[in-house]
Motif scaffolding. Structure first.
Motif, PDB file in Angstrom:
ATOM      1  N   GLY A 269       0.829  -1.200   0.000  1.00  0.00           N
ATOM      2  CA  GLY A 269       0.000   0.000   0.000  1.00  0.00           C
ATOM      3  C   GLY A 269       0.863   1.251   0.000  1.00  0.00           C
ATOM      4  N   ASN A 270       0.250   2.368  -0.314  1.00  0.00           N
ATOM      5  CA  ASN A 270       0.921   3.670  -0.250  1.00  0.00           C
ATOM      6  C   ASN A 270      -0.167   4.692   0.058  1.00  0.00           C
ATOM      7  OD1 ASN A 270       2.719   5.773  -0.404  1.00  0.00           O
ATOM      8  ND2 ASN A 270       2.996   5.679  -2.617  1.00  0.00           N
ATOM      9  N   ALA A 271      -0.817   4.494   1.206  1.00  0.00           N
ATOM     10  CA  ALA A 271      -2.082   5.166   1.505  1.00  0.00           C
ATOM     11  C   ALA A 271      -1.935   6.678   1.624  1.00  0.00           C
ATOM     12  CB  ALA A 271      -2.673   4.605   2.794  1.00  0.00           C
ATOM     13  N   PRO A 272      -2.729   7.427   0.857  1.00  0.00           N
ATOM     14  CA  PRO A 272      -2.789   8.871   1.059  1.00  0.00           C
ATOM     15  C   PRO A 272      -3.794   9.216   2.154  1.00  0.00           C
ATOM     16  CG  PRO A 272      -4.158   8.272  -0.801  1.00  0.00           C
ATOM     17  CD  PRO A 272      -3.532   6.993  -0.284  1.00  0.00           C
ATOM     18  N   LEU A 273      -3.466  10.220   2.947  1.00  0.00           N
ATOM     19  CA  LEU A 273      -4.408  10.776   3.913  1.00  0.00           C
ATOM     20  C   LEU A 273      -4.532  12.255   3.587  1.00  0.00           C
ATOM     21  CD1 LEU A 273      -4.830  10.070   7.653  1.00  0.00           C
ATOM     22  CD2 LEU A 273      -4.672  12.439   6.884  1.00  0.00           C
ATOM     23  N   ILE A 274      -5.737  12.689   3.262  1.00  0.00           N
ATOM     24  CA  ILE A 274      -5.976  14.039   2.764  1.00  0.00           C
ATOM     25  C   ILE A 274      -6.765  14.845   3.782  1.00  0.00           C
ATOM     26  CG2 ILE A 274      -7.027  15.400   0.909  1.00  0.00           C
ATOM     27  CD1 ILE A 274      -6.642  12.890  -0.896  1.00  0.00           C
ATOM     28  N   TYR A 307      -1.382  14.534   2.892  1.00  0.00           N
ATOM     29  CA  TYR A 307      -1.567  15.754   2.103  1.00  0.00           C
ATOM     30  C   TYR A 307      -2.511  16.696   2.862  1.00  0.00           C
ATOM     31  CZ  TYR A 307       0.471  12.956  -1.649  1.00  0.00           C
ATOM     32  OH  TYR A 307       1.306  12.175  -2.402  1.00  0.00           O
ATOM     33  N   VAL A 308      -2.026  17.894   3.154  1.00  0.00           N
ATOM     34  CA  VAL A 308      -2.779  18.849   3.966  1.00  0.00           C
ATOM     35  C   VAL A 308      -2.929  20.156   3.195  1.00  0.00           C
ATOM     36  CG1 VAL A 308      -2.926  20.029   6.190  1.00  0.00           C
ATOM     37  CG2 VAL A 308      -1.774  17.799   6.031  1.00  0.00           C
ATOM     38  N   HIS A 309      -4.150  20.699   3.176  1.00  0.00           N
ATOM     39  CA  HIS A 309      -4.359  21.978   2.507  1.00  0.00           C
ATOM     40  C   HIS A 309      -3.437  23.019   3.132  1.00  0.00           C
ATOM     41  CE1 HIS A 309      -6.283  25.666   1.100  1.00  0.00           C
ATOM     42  NE2 HIS A 309      -6.818  24.925   0.130  1.00  0.00           N
ATOM     43  N   SER A 310      -2.872  23.874   2.290  1.00  0.00           N
ATOM     44  CA  SER A 310      -1.862  24.834   2.751  1.00  0.00           C
ATOM     45  C   SER A 310      -2.368  25.738   3.873  1.00  0.00           C
ATOM     46  CB  SER A 310      -1.373  25.682   1.574  1.00  0.00           C
ATOM     47  OG  SER A 310      -2.456  26.374   0.968  1.00  0.00           O
ATOM     48  N   ASP A 311      -3.670  26.007   3.909  1.00  0.00           N
ATOM     49  CA  ASP A 311      -4.212  26.863   4.970  1.00  0.00           C
ATOM     50  C   ASP A 311      -4.128  26.208   6.348  1.00  0.00           C
ATOM     51  OD1 ASP A 311      -4.787  28.696   3.039  1.00  0.00           O
ATOM     52  OD2 ASP A 311      -6.979  28.482   3.129  1.00  0.00           O
ATOM     53  N   LEU A 312      -4.104  24.871   6.385  1.00  0.00           N
ATOM     54  CA  LEU A 312      -4.102  24.141   7.656  1.00  0.00           C
ATOM     55  C   LEU A 312      -2.761  23.504   7.972  1.00  0.00           C
ATOM     56  CD1 LEU A 312      -7.523  22.209   7.465  1.00  0.00           C
ATOM     57  CD2 LEU A 312      -7.052  24.406   8.554  1.00  0.00           C
ATOM     58  N   ALA A 313      -1.829  23.549   7.036  1.00  0.00           N
ATOM     59  CA  ALA A 313      -0.607  22.745   7.146  1.00  0.00           C
ATOM     60  C   ALA A 313       0.193  23.032   8.409  1.00  0.00           C
ATOM     61  CB  ALA A 313       0.258  22.954   5.905  1.00  0.00           C
ATOM     62  N   GLU A 314       0.421  24.290   8.725  1.00  0.00           N
ATOM     63  CA  GLU A 314       1.253  24.619   9.876  1.00  0.00           C
ATOM     64  C   GLU A 314       0.606  24.151  11.177  1.00  0.00           C
ATOM     65  OE1 GLU A 314       3.394  28.494  12.025  1.00  0.00           O
ATOM     66  OE2 GLU A 314       2.388  28.716  10.088  1.00  0.00           O
ATOM     67  N   ALA A 315      -0.683  24.439  11.345  1.00  0.00           N
ATOM     68  CA  ALA A 315      -1.373  24.045  12.575  1.00  0.00           C
ATOM     69  C   ALA A 315      -1.468  22.528  12.676  1.00  0.00           C
ATOM     70  CB  ALA A 315      -2.763  24.672  12.623  1.00  0.00           C
ATOM     71  N   PHE A 316      -1.814  21.874  11.565  1.00  0.00           N
ATOM     72  CA  PHE A 316      -1.945  20.413  11.570  1.00  0.00           C
ATOM     73  C   PHE A 316      -0.612  19.756  11.907  1.00  0.00           C
ATOM     74  CE2 PHE A 316      -1.368  16.356   9.477  1.00  0.00           C
ATOM     75  CZ  PHE A 316      -2.493  15.646   9.849  1.00  0.00           C
ATOM     76  N   THR A 317       0.454  20.177  11.237  1.00  0.00           N
ATOM     77  CA  THR A 317       1.766  19.561  11.452  1.00  0.00           C
ATOM     78  C   THR A 317       2.226  19.738  12.888  1.00  0.00           C
ATOM     79  OG1 THR A 317       2.339  19.996   9.137  1.00  0.00           O
ATOM     80  CG2 THR A 317       4.145  19.498  10.644  1.00  0.00           C
ATOM     81  N   GLY A 318       2.023  20.916  13.444  1.00  0.00           N
ATOM     82  CA  GLY A 318       2.430  21.165  14.820  1.00  0.00           C
ATOM     83  C   GLY A 318       1.689  20.286  15.804  1.00  0.00           C
ATOM     84  N   ARG A 319       0.378  20.169  15.618  1.00  0.00           N
ATOM     85  CA  ARG A 319      -0.417  19.358  16.550  1.00  0.00           C
ATOM     86  C   ARG A 319      -0.117  17.866  16.399  1.00  0.00           C
ATOM     87  NH1 ARG A 319      -6.399  22.260  16.976  1.00  0.00           N
ATOM     88  NH2 ARG A 319      -5.626  24.421  16.968  1.00  0.00           N
ATOM     89  N   TYR A 429      -7.557   7.923   3.013  1.00  0.00           N
ATOM     90  CA  TYR A 429      -8.287   8.572   4.102  1.00  0.00           C
ATOM     91  C   TYR A 429      -8.544  10.022   3.702  1.00  0.00           C
ATOM     92  CZ  TYR A 429      -6.227   4.589   6.570  1.00  0.00           C
ATOM     93  OH  TYR A 429      -5.840   3.327   6.941  1.00  0.00           O
ATOM     94  N   VAL A 430      -9.760  10.498   3.963  1.00  0.00           N
ATOM     95  CA  VAL A 430     -10.112  11.875   3.644  1.00  0.00           C
ATOM     96  C   VAL A 430     -10.827  12.491   4.834  1.00  0.00           C
ATOM     97  CG1 VAL A 430     -11.486  13.381   2.160  1.00  0.00           C
ATOM     98  CG2 VAL A 430     -10.284  11.436   1.168  1.00  0.00           C
TER      99      VAL A 430
END
Length: 494
Positions: A269-274, A307-319, A429-430
């Protein structure tokens, strides 16, 4: 050494000692024909747990003889009885949950809490297929022209070779054995050489549950080609089911072509999570942590590309980094452990190679990023990488470890294009709060399964499998038993 530590060590030893260290052929536990053995390693200490027989070609032939001899009688066994055997096995597994979980942790490394969950998950396949055994359907109808009847029946495929992986050593066994038993097929099971003990314990439970001699045969081996080659060349074998890497799956498909075997392949597998722009951030972080860290990341369903929308990337990555970075790494038998060791040195080296490749190309380790060298065993800390370039090797290969690479996207078209840009298609995953957007992703992502606002998709009641080079066929659900049944049509003149 404290009394507690010494007591735990004795308990671990007793659990290992209880398991038969033998091949199961025709209902008899016995050594390998040539007397060879190999060592089973505890990945948290890199020390040997025990030795098991190292089966070869002569043992494969003996197992095939036993399975072929038992096939006719087993196929004629009443479906209700086949189901009752599975039901009794389900109850015994649940009853022995604690010792089976400890055994699994010792040979595979995952925390005991996760092993307990797998034991119950494994048992559920037996309960599910105990109920499916009496629901094998056929068809009887008048021919369209009125001249005769059309009779369609389903019959067992016949003797099957089942090859199981090391990452879910019991559940991947019951997911294959359950439908084979329910359908009336005899079996030869080859567990992964790293984790044979869970399968040996499972085989003993099935014998105690009334499974007749020869229906299930188990071959432990460190030389798989000496088993698979002669078995796939034997005309009495009619089915091959394999869970493992795509590279090995391709070779087995080639071997299966010689006898035109029915095949089921659950491959890489090479599962994307969006994480979409409108996602619930807390739900997305929680789901990503589950999808990434289940089984230490050593799962074909693990989120491999995030894969994270650019508007959420910083907050998502930090958490996500905060959540994963706080997880307790240790031996799976230790209280409080959330992340155990990887399966072996090769697995550890692969994870580190992929991380270093990404970092050298510009990725940034927000947490983790290097093996833990302060302890024995094969430990790698939970790792979150930001700014991962799209040509990084880890976005093409299965990481199979606790590493979460984060890539940004700008719109749904880009996310779908990036997610589908792989030869694999097992699961995705979405996370989105829009029903319309969720439906679009469900229809356009090239995967056999999708978690919509969920980090876990696996359940015995649903069909499990992928598309493209992630495999063929489905395991579990109402269709899982179909992989072990042939359709026969009878034209009736009345």
């Amino acid at each position: 050494m404290s009394d507690s530590t010494e007591g735990n060590g004795k308990r671990e030893q007793l659990v290992v000692e209880r398991v038969p260290k033998a091949l199961l052929v025709g209902g008899r536990w016995r050594p390998a024909s040539d007397g060879r053995e190999y060592e089973v390693e505890d990945p948290s200490t890199a020390r040997s747990l025990c030795a098991v027989p190292d089966a070869g070609a002569e043992d494969a032939k003996a197992a095939m003889d036993a399975a072929a001899a038992a096939q006719e009688g087993w196929a004629a066994t009443a479906p209700r009885e086949r189901g009752e055997i599975l039901r009794r096995a389900f109850e015994l597994i649940v009853e022995r949950q604690e010792e089976l979980a400890l055994l699994m942790t010792l040979e595979m490394g995952k925390p005991v809490a996760e092993s307990r969950s797998e034991v119950l998950y494994a048992a559920e396949f037996f309960r599910w297929f105990s109920e499916e055994a009496v629901r094998i359907e056929g068809d009887w109808r008048t021919a369209p022209d009125g001249n005769g009847r059309i009779w369609v029946m389903r019959r067992p495929v016949g003797p099957a070779l089942l090859i199981t992986p090391w990452n879910f050593p019991m559940a991947m066994g019951t997911r294959k054995i359950g439908p084979a038993v329910a359908a009336g097929c005899t079996m030869i099971v080859k567990p992964a050489h790293q984790t044979p003990l869970s399968m040996l314990a499972l085989a003993e439970i099935l014998g105690q549950s009334g499974l007749p001699d020869g229906v299930l045969n188990v071959l432990t081996t460190s030389r798989p080609a000496e088993i698979s080659d002669p078995l796939t060349e034997d005309p009495r074998l009619r089915k091959l089911s394999f869970t493992g890497s795509t590279a090995v799956g391709r070779k087995l498909i080639e071997l299966s072509a010689r006898q035109v075997l029915r095949t089921s392949m659950e491959l890489g597998g090479n599962a994307p999570l969006i994480v979409c722009r409108d996602a619930d951030l807390e739900k997305a972080v929680e789901g990503a942590a589950i999808a990434k860290m289940r089984n230490i990341g050593e799962a074909c369903t693990a989120a491999n590309r995030i894969y994270v929308h650019s508007d959420l990337a910083e907050a998502f990555t930090g958490r996500l980094a905060e959540k994963l970075g706080s997880m307790v790494v240790g031996r799976g038998t230790e209280p409080g452990t959330q992340v155990g060791p990887l399966i072996d040195g090769a697995g550890l080296d692969k994870v580190d190679r992929l991380v270093q490749d990404a970092v050298s190309a510009g990725a940034r380790a927000v947490t983790g990023g290097a093996p833990l060298s302060d302890r024995p065993g094969y430990f790698y800390p939970p790792t979150v990488l930001a700014d991962v370039p799209t040509d990084a090797a880890m976005l093409r290969e299965e990481i199979f470890g606790p590493v979460a690479p984060v890539v940004t996207f700008e719109d749904d078209d880009e996310a779908i294009r990036l997610a589908n840009d792989t030869e694999f298609g097992l699961v995705g995953y979405v996370f989105t709060e829009s029903l319309r957007r969720g439906i679009r992703y469900a229809e356009e992502l090239e995967t056999g399964m999708l978690g919509l606002n969920k980090g876990v998709v696996s359940t015995p009641a649903a069909p499990f499998g992928g598309v493209k080079q992630s495999g063929t066929g489905r395991e579990g659900g109402a269709v899982g038993i179909d992989e072990y049944l042939e359709i026969k049509y009878v034209a009736v003149d009345v």
